[in-house]
Design an enzyme around this catalytic site. Structure first.
Site, mmCIF file in Angstrom:
data_model
loop_
_atom_site.group_PDB
_atom_site.id
_atom_site.type_symbol
_atom_site.label_atom_id
_atom_site.label_comp_id
_atom_site.label_asym_id
_atom_site.label_seq_id
_atom_site.Cartn_x
_atom_site.Cartn_y
_atom_site.Cartn_z
ATOM 1 N N CYS A 119 27.061 50.432 11.579
ATOM 2 C CA CYS A 119 26.835 51.068 12.890
ATOM 3 C C CYS A 119 26.212 52.461 12.727
ATOM 4 C CB CYS A 119 28.171 51.186 13.629
ATOM 5 S SG CYS A 119 28.026 52.107 15.171
ATOM 6 N N LYS A 152 38.301 42.393 17.536
ATOM 7 C CA LYS A 152 38.831 43.767 17.526
ATOM 8 C C LYS A 152 40.354 43.748 17.545
ATOM 9 C CE LYS A 152 34.833 45.286 20.185
ATOM 10 N NZ LYS A 152 34.316 45.487 21.527
ATOM 11 N N VAL A 198 33.117 51.451 18.367
ATOM 12 C CA VAL A 198 33.208 52.433 17.296
ATOM 13 C C VAL A 198 31.995 53.354 17.437
ATOM 14 C CG1 VAL A 198 34.479 50.943 15.717
ATOM 15 C CG2 VAL A 198 31.983 50.888 15.671
ATOM 16 N N SER A 244 30.330 58.770 20.298
ATOM 17 C CA SER A 244 29.858 59.549 19.148
ATOM 18 C C SER A 244 29.364 60.938 19.553
ATOM 19 C CB SER A 244 28.756 58.789 18.415
ATOM 20 O OG SER A 244 27.700 58.468 19.290
HETATM 21 N N1 LIG Z 1 27.844 55.075 23.251
HETATM 22 C C1 LIG Z 1 28.608 54.666 22.092
HETATM 23 C C2 LIG Z 1 27.894 53.522 21.428
HETATM 24 C C3 LIG Z 1 28.659 53.003 20.202
HETATM 25 C C4 LIG Z 1 28.272 51.567 19.875
HETATM 26 O O1 LIG Z 1 27.371 50.973 20.494
HETATM 27 N N2 LIG Z 1 29.001 50.995 18.914
HETATM 28 C C5 LIG Z 1 28.820 49.595 18.625
HETATM 29 C C6 LIG Z 1 28.640 49.334 17.130
HETATM 30 S S1 LIG Z 1 27.145 50.090 16.519
HETATM 31 C C7 LIG Z 1 30.071 48.849 19.047
HETATM 32 O O2 LIG Z 1 31.177 49.312 18.863
HETATM 33 N N3 LIG Z 1 29.873 47.633 19.602
HETATM 34 C C8 LIG Z 1 30.961 46.794 19.983
HETATM 35 C C9 LIG Z 1 30.992 46.535 21.455
HETATM 36 O O3 LIG Z 1 30.193 47.136 22.214
HETATM 37 O O4 LIG Z 1 31.815 45.729 21.871
HETATM 38 C C10 LIG Z 1 28.785 55.845 21.144
HETATM 39 O O5 LIG Z 1 27.889 56.686 21.112
HETATM 40 O O6 LIG Z 1 29.828 55.940 20.471
#
Ligand SMILES: N[C@@H](CCC(=O)N[C@@H](CS)C(=O)NCC(=O)O)C(=O)O
Length: 230
Positions: free
Chosen positions: A9, A36, A49, A63
């Protein structure tokens, strides 16, 4: 503190790269995003995450909020001294984060035409970066800063793809390429990911189901002789 992570990620890597640059010690716990764990769902309002669990037990999510928190609590600053510098650093960092998913989309393209179409969209942003970058040093001067760290996950992925599949997303962008090389030399790209990051990344984005994976396959059938080719 602990980072809840998924190995490939880019949003996680932005956080771990900043932790590495600031020299802050942290633990990592990897989870499966297709299954999860309940404890994660209980603490993560967006179900995504990265999550950073502070030493007080608070679960920070998103993030962008996490990196701002790290900047606030650390003595080593990466954003710049003036309000203007900090606003610009936030804005270029935000643009990087907005580019993470389009990059994933381009890397996942299953045909040459869809890769070209997605690459063209990335090139619009890369062109803006090319114009904004200085000829030497890092984005905001001689010191590694906020913007460098935000773009590092993208530049790290482009470096692996060029080395393994021979496709250069940065072709024609000489300043971005030189910046990428300077950033890779810091070692933060490798330090901010798991030891098997490249294997996982290649297994996902350079598999037979992607066009880039097909390019990699052609190279391994005799066209590639580089010593550091995957
Ligand atoms: N806006 C979020 C985006 C984080 C994101 O897209 N994480 C992805 C992995 S790269 C995730 O957890 N995906 C699982 C899901 O959306 O269920 C951030 O900036 O933390």
């Amino acid at each position: 503190m602990k980072i809840v992570s998924f190995k490939i990620c880019p949003f996680v890597q932005r956080v771990t790269a900043l932790l590495e640059a600031k020299g802050i010690a942290y633990d990592v716990e990897y989870i499966s995003l297709s299954d999860k764990p309940q404890w994660f769902l209980d603490v993560s309002p967006n179900g995504q995450v990265p999550v950073l669990i502070t030493d007080n037990g608070a679960a920070l999510f998103e993030s962008e909020a996490i990196v701002e928190y790290l900047e606030e609590v650390s003595d080593i600053k990466h954003m710049g001294d003036s309000a203007e510098q900090r606003a610009l650093a936030r804005a270029w960092g935000y643009l990087a984060a907005k580019t993470y998913l389009p990059q994933c989309g381009a890397m996942s393209a299953s045909s040459k035409s869809s890769l070209q179409e997605r690459h063209d969209k990335l090139r619009v942003t890369l062109n803006k970066l090319e114009k904004a970058l200085p000829a030497e040093g890092f984005f905001s001067g001689q010191k590694l800063g906020w913007v460098d760290i935000a773009w590092l996950p993208i530049l790290h992925r482009f470096e692996i793809i060029k080395r393994c599949a021979g496709f250069d997303f940065l072709e024609g962008f000489s300043k971005v390429t030189a910046w990428q090389q300077r950033l890779m030399k810091t070692g933060i790209a490798e330090q901010s990911v798991a030891d098997d990051f490249e294997e996982k990344f290649v297994g996902y984005y350079l598999s037979n189901s992607t066009y880039l994976g097909q390019l990699r396959g052609e190279r391994s059938l005799g066209k590639c002789c580089a010593a550091n080719c995957c």
